[in-house]
Structures are given as C-alpha cells and as structure tokens.
Design an enzyme around this catalytic site. Structure first.
Site, PDB file in Angstrom:
ATOM      1  N   GLY A 145     -56.964  50.823  16.023  1.00  0.00           N
ATOM      2  CA  GLY A 145     -55.838  49.894  15.990  1.00  0.00           C
ATOM      3  C   GLY A 145     -55.365  49.599  17.407  1.00  0.00           C
ATOM      4  N   CYS A 146     -54.588  48.530  17.518  1.00  0.00           N
ATOM      5  CA  CYS A 146     -54.123  48.099  18.848  1.00  0.00           C
ATOM      6  C   CYS A 146     -53.150  49.119  19.448  1.00  0.00           C
ATOM      7  CB  CYS A 146     -53.502  46.710  18.746  1.00  0.00           C
ATOM      8  SG  CYS A 146     -52.409  46.488  17.320  1.00  0.00           S
ATOM      9  N   TYR A 147     -52.146  49.529  18.694  1.00  0.00           N
ATOM     10  CA  TYR A 147     -51.205  50.532  19.215  1.00  0.00           C
ATOM     11  C   TYR A 147     -51.918  51.855  19.523  1.00  0.00           C
ATOM     12  CZ  TYR A 147     -46.985  47.801  17.827  1.00  0.00           C
ATOM     13  OH  TYR A 147     -45.981  46.869  17.689  1.00  0.00           O
TER      14      TYR A 147
END
Ligand SMILES: NC(=O)C1=CN([C@@H]2O[C@H](COP(=O)(O)OP(=O)(O)OC[C@H]3O[C@@H](n4cnc5c(N)ncnc54)[C@H](OP(=O)(O)O)[C@@H]3O)[C@@H](O)[C@H]2O)C=CC1
Ligand SMILES: CC(=O)N[C@@H](CCC(=O)OP(=O)(O)O)C(=O)O
Length: 343
Positions: free
Chosen positions: A146-148
């Site tokens: 995921g991006c985070y």
C-alpha cells in the site's frame, strides 16, 4: 516482454501506462476495462496522439496466452478474484490492491470484504522491493504494498531491523494527496470539501495498519501495535509519513543518518537527506523516489523520521514496475529513472 493492464482507466492504471509506454523492455500488449466499448484516449484525453488503443474485455484465459505479465490495478475485492483466475496460468502477476497483503481472516476484519482464498494469498510475495528483492525475483505473484505502508516502512526499517527502538512506542502521522483515493467521485475528495481543508480519517482504523504491523514483525517479532493516523491533504499527489519512535539508547542525528545511508546504499530509489534537511512531497512528485529525513530530539530521546513518496509512483505503479523488472531479471531501475517534476 508483453504486459497487460486491468483497471487501466483508474489512476494507478494511467500511471502504469505512463511508465510502460516509455519502458525499454515491456511492451503494452493489451489494456482492459469493464467498459470495453472505449478507447483509452476517450477516457484520458491527455493520451490523444500517444495511445489510442481500444480497451478490451477482461478475459484471463486470453490475456495469459498473449502476455508475460498482468498488472491488476483494480479495487480491493476485485483484484483477489482476478488473481485467483491467473495464478495457475503461465503469466506473472503484480496486484496493486490490498487483497493479497494480509491473511484472509485479518483482511476480512480490516477491509470488511470477503477475502480471496488463503491458497492464493499464500503464493503472493510482499513487494516492498528494497527489503524483499531476493524473493521478488523468484516470484510469479506480487502483492504490491500500500501507499502509506511503503512510505512508513521504508522510513522505519533501519531502526526496527537494528532493534534500536522501543517496541510499543511507534506513532505514525501520515498524510496523502487526493489521488490516493482513486478516480471515482466521492464527497470527501470533491474540490469544495478538500480544497483549503485538511481532514483526518479512519483514525486508528485504517486498513493499512495491520499491513505495517505485519512487516514490522517480520523484521523484529517483538514489535507491538502502532498508532496510525491518516489525513487528506488538498494536493493531487504525494504522501508524507512522519514517524515518531523512542530510542532505547542515546544516539546523535549524525549517527542515525549514517545508519540510514549505509542501509540504503544499494537502493537507488531511497534517498537519505543529510542532517538538517527534510524532504517535501513535491521533491519526489512524478518519480519513484522515497526521500527520508530524520532528527533526534535529545531532550525526549525520540526520533522523528519524515518519509515522502509519490503515492501513484513508489506507492503504486512505480513500485509495481520495479518489482516486475526484478521478476524478469532486469535492473530494478529500468524505465523508472524519471526526475521528479518540480516545481
Ligand atoms: N491511488 C493510489 O495512490 C493507490 C492505489 N492503490 C490500489 O491500486 C488499485 C487501483 O487504484 P486506483 O487506480 O487509485 O483506483 P481507481 O478507482 O482510480 O481505478 C480502479 C479501476 O478499477 C476498475 N474496476 C472497478 N471495478 C471493477 C470490477 N468490478 N472489475 C474490474 N475492474 C474494475 C475501474 O476501471 P473500469 O471502470 O474501466 O473497469 C477503475 O478505473 C486499488 O486497489 C488501490 O487500492 C495502491 C496504492 C496507491
Ligand atoms: C487518500 C486515500 O483515501 N487513500 C486511500 C488509499 C487506498 C488504498 O491504497 O487502498 P489499498 O488498501 O488497496 O492499498 C485510503 O486511505 O483508503
């Protein structure tokens, strides 16, 4: 090498097109959508004259006969079902969604959706490239982070791996640009609600929490739960994850900058800032870089780590191609050496 994209009309799909169009080794062999009556330039006029290919039906059998790799840039809940249809075929798969990142039971709890089977999930390798190169190389199925988690984990890794921090004292204050929410319309991402505003959401409930904790435990099984707050910034691209950790012993900022530089010296996409220099989201926009700056507060014994990425690049399509490069024996930087777009 021939690449197909499913979910092409989304932001992650569009970013894959931008990268793969200029990639020296991958050729885009087909692009797919649930709306197969369109050309991609009907959906994205910025591609007129660059790419007018027709979007095609999603037919896993046909795709796996004609492509070497398929990128699933589809929503969580959809990707897992698609991955299950590709896994036993002669094609490599990179999934950008959250569907393959967690065990089925945990996925159900955090995503509030039906998981795909553990049999498929267990075949997936977690594609945090800098830390998993060896297993990514040999994998046929990548679960792209995921991006985070990408920004957060790259920022935390050196001090977690070296066991320099207290196991139950990690706080992550993370902010994302609006493209992180995808292209569909929603009230929170509409201009009137997001512009000149700054909003916290899914506080202590974000679906990326278990993904981050799971990887921290891979590095040090003693690690405990994190505090994780996500916020929506009124910008298009970019994530900043500011992580606060408690050091077990006294170190200077210079010592830990040197540790980070040493850890990432073979990682061309991680740039560690010198003492006193902190990255901004604009400084990585449009690129696959993750820039990290850090500082130790000697009064509190806490260290602040600031990690920035472009959510659509290192946080999604860029890292997906970085992993795909390794899966085909290429340098991980192939086709990804874009200079950030500044200002
Ligand atoms: N945006 C970001 O910064 C990041 C996104 N991700 C993940 O990457 C994936 C793509 O994200 P993003 O591009 O932002 O999302 P978007 O919402 O922009 O695009 C998703 C695309 O998936 C397609 N789609 C929707 N429903 C279905 C379905 N039932 N079957 C097949 N295709 C479908 C749609 O294309 P069409 O209507 O043409 O079929 C849509 O354009 C998601 O899983 C997301 O969580 C991961 C990291 C960062
Ligand atoms: C700004 C914004 O809304 N971001 C999204 C990121 C979604 C995402 O990337 O979903 P996966 O779980 O499939 O990785 C969010 O916070 O939910």
């Amino acid at each position: 090498m021939k690449a197909s994209i499913i979910g092409t009309t989304g932001y992650g799909g569009a970013e894959l097109l931008r990268i793969l169009k200029n990639h020296p080794e991958f050729e885009i062999s087909s692009i797919h959508s649930t709306r197969d009556n369109l050309a991609i330039s009907d959906e994205y006029p910025h591609l007129i004259g660059i790419m007018n290919d027709q979007l095609q039906k999603i037919e896993p059998e046909k795709i796996s006969e004609s492509a070497d790799i398929v990128f699933l840039a589809t929503p969580s809940g959809v990707s897992g079902e698609l991955a299950a249809q590709f896994v036993n075929k002669n094609i490599k798969i990179v999934d950008l969604s959250g569907d393959l990142r967690l065990p089925a039971s945990e996925y159900k709890q955090w995503y509030k959706k039906e998981p795909t089977s553990d049999e498929v999930i267990n075949q997936a390798v977690y594609g945090l490239t800098e830390w998993n190169r060896d297993i990514v190389k040999d994998s046929h199925l990548i679960s792209n982070p995921g991006c985070y988690p990408t920004a957060t984990l790259l920022g935390l890794a050196p001090v977690v791996v070296e066991q320099l921090i207290e196991k139950d004292q990690i706080i992550i204050d993370a902010k994302s640009g609006i493209s992180g929410a995808g292209r569909s319309l929603s009230r929170t991402s509409s201009f009137a609600e997001a512009n000149e505003n700054f909003t916290a959401y899914k506080v202590n409930q974000h679906q990326h929490t278990p993904e981050i904790e799971q990887q921290l435990k891979v590095w040090n099984k003693e690690m405990e739960a994190i505090t994780f707050t996500t916020q929506l910034l009124p910008i298009t691209r970019g994530i900043m994850a500011t992580c606060y950790v408690k050091l077990k012993e006294n170190y200077s900022t210079k010592q830990l900058v040197e540790l980070y530089e040493h850890t990432y010296q073979q990682s061309p996409f991680v740039r560690v800032r010198p003492v006193g220099n902190y990255p901004s989201v604009k400084e990585v926009a449009g690129s696959n870089y993750c820039d990290i700056g850090l500082h130790i507060d000697e009064r509190t014994g806490r260290m602040t780590i600031i990690s920035v990425i472009d959510n659509l690049m290192k946080g999604a399509a860029g890292q997906a191609v970085q992993n795909a490069n390794l899966m085909f024996g290429m340098e991980e930087t192939t086709g990804l050496e874009m200079t950030p777009l500044y200002p």
